[in-house]
Design a protein around this motif. Structure first.
Motif, PDB file in Angstrom:
ATOM      1  N   THR A  20       0.826  -1.209   0.000  1.00 38.81           N
ATOM      2  CA  THR A  20       0.000   0.000   0.000  1.00 38.81           C
ATOM      3  C   THR A  20       0.860   1.258   0.000  1.00 38.81           C
ATOM      4  O   THR A  20       0.599   2.220  -0.734  1.00 38.81           O
ATOM      5  CB  THR A  20      -0.924   0.004   1.229  1.00 38.81           C
ATOM      6  OG1 THR A  20      -1.731  -1.177   1.214  1.00 38.81           O
ATOM      7  CG2 THR A  20      -1.817   1.228   1.231  1.00 38.81           C
ATOM      8  N   ARG A  21       1.917   1.247   0.818  1.00 37.63           N
ATOM      9  CA  ARG A  21       2.815   2.399   0.871  1.00 37.63           C
ATOM     10  C   ARG A  21       3.522   2.610  -0.459  1.00 37.63           C
ATOM     11  O   ARG A  21       3.669   3.751  -0.930  1.00 37.63           O
ATOM     12  CB  ARG A  21       3.847   2.203   1.980  1.00 37.63           C
ATOM     13  CG  ARG A  21       3.262   2.224   3.380  1.00 37.63           C
ATOM     14  CD  ARG A  21       4.274   1.691   4.394  1.00 37.63           C
ATOM     15  NE  ARG A  21       5.505   2.467   4.384  1.00 37.63           N
ATOM     16  CZ  ARG A  21       6.696   1.971   4.666  1.00 37.63           C
ATOM     17  NH1 ARG A  21       6.833   0.678   4.961  1.00 37.63           N
ATOM     18  NH2 ARG A  21       7.759   2.741   4.662  1.00 37.63           N
ATOM     19  N   ALA A  46       1.132   4.043  -3.109  1.00 35.16           N
ATOM     20  CA  ALA A  46       0.881   5.469  -2.875  1.00 35.16           C
ATOM     21  C   ALA A  46       2.072   6.311  -3.322  1.00 35.16           C
ATOM     22  O   ALA A  46       1.905   7.379  -3.927  1.00 35.16           O
ATOM     23  CB  ALA A  46       0.587   5.713  -1.401  1.00 35.16           C
ATOM     24  N   ASP A  81      -5.964  -5.639  -3.040  1.00 36.93           N
ATOM     25  CA  ASP A  81      -4.862  -4.737  -2.740  1.00 36.93           C
ATOM     26  C   ASP A  81      -3.532  -5.332  -3.200  1.00 36.93           C
ATOM     27  O   ASP A  81      -3.433  -6.519  -3.502  1.00 36.93           O
ATOM     28  CB  ASP A  81      -4.809  -4.465  -1.237  1.00 36.93           C
ATOM     29  CG  ASP A  81      -6.044  -3.744  -0.743  1.00 36.93           C
ATOM     30  OD1 ASP A  81      -6.531  -2.856  -1.469  1.00 36.93           O
ATOM     31  OD2 ASP A  81      -6.543  -4.083   0.343  1.00 36.93           O
TER      32      ASP A  81
END
Length: 281
Positions: A4-5, A8, A191
């Protein structure tokens, strides 16, 4: 979670990861000595110049280790500087061992208490994929990432990676195992998982010829070979397909193509390469 990091960071700064590979000829071109002090200055200047320009940097541990304890200390400083600059780190160490030894490697590079801790590391699965379990477990516990070597562009790699067992290539089996590990970590396929692959950007049709799609791994893909080694957006499309590129799954890595611009040209060169690698249609 690391996936996720990373997604982003790539969404904000583009798909480029710059390798920090202080070859002697690059040190010389920057007016720096081939020493731990030269490597330290080279790496810290790179981090400083790239702050806010790219999603991640990839220090190659070997170029630091060759100068002994002072070189390792320079690597520690580089990782700390990248954290302070908001740059994600992929520590290129390609470790792979068994049992407590793999556990010790994992603690060295994935435990936040370690001075050598990075956001993610590269590992080798060729002592058996299960031997990497300590790295997966520690990465999951601390929100870190692991990139598993799957299909590399060096010609020697084919004798192992292309080998077929039970009608599946070794590289294809690694993709399957990483996908399973991500499914366990995420509980949902929607995800980007924390565990990914290293797949060369210059492998052309090798993955398709072996009957698998690297993007099926469910995690990020580190794709070295951009720039000086000949790969660009066209080659990335050929290897990974437009869907993987558009979704931000592929972290494209360049070293010499950026570092060769010298300390004053790093940010501009990285920005230009980032634009060239960005999918707009």
């Amino acid at each position: 979670m690391f996936g996720t990091r990373l997604a982003a960071a790539m969404d904000e700064h583009g798909p480029l990861c710059v390798g920090i590979d202080p070859h002697e000829h690059l040190l010389a071109s920057w007016g720096l000595p081939a020493s731990a002090a030269g490597v330290r200055e080279f790496a810290l200047r790179t981090v400083s110049e790239l702050k806010g320009s790219v999603a991640a940097v990839k220090p190659q541990s070997a170029f630091f280790e060759q100068y002994g304890s002072a070189g390792v200390a320079a690597l520690e400083e580089t990782l700390a500087a990248a954290r302070d600059a908001g740059l994600l780190t992929v520590l290129d160490i390609k470790r792979g061992d068994i049992g407590s030894t793999m556990g010790a490697y994992a603690k060295a590079y994935l435990d936040p208490a370690s001075a050598l801790a990075a956001d993610s590391i590269t590992v080798s699965p060729y002592l058996g994929f299960g031997a990497l379990e300590p790295a997966f477990e520690l990465a999951a516990a601390h929100g870190k990432g692991v990139f598993v070597l799957a299909l590399t562009s060096n010609p020697e790699g084919a004798e192992v990676q292309h080998a077929v067992r039970d009608r599946e290539s070794v590289a294809g089996s690694i993709v399957s195992r990483v996908r399973q590990r991500n499914a366990q970590a995420l509980g949902t396929p929607d995800d980007l998982g924390p565990f990914g692959l290293v797949v060369g950007a210059t492998i052309s049709t090798a993955a398709r010829d072996l009957g698998f799609d690297p993007s099926d791994c469910g995690g990020p893909i580190l794709a070295p070979g951009v720039g000086a080694q000949g790969a660009g957006l066209t080659e990335l499309r050929a290897v990974f397909g437009s869907r993987a590129l558009e979704s931000g799954q592929v972290l494209a890595t360049a070293s010499r193509a950026v570092l060769g611009a010298g300390p004053d040209g790093l940010a501009e060169t990285a920005a230009a390469l980032n634009r060239a690698l960005t999918v707009t249609d």
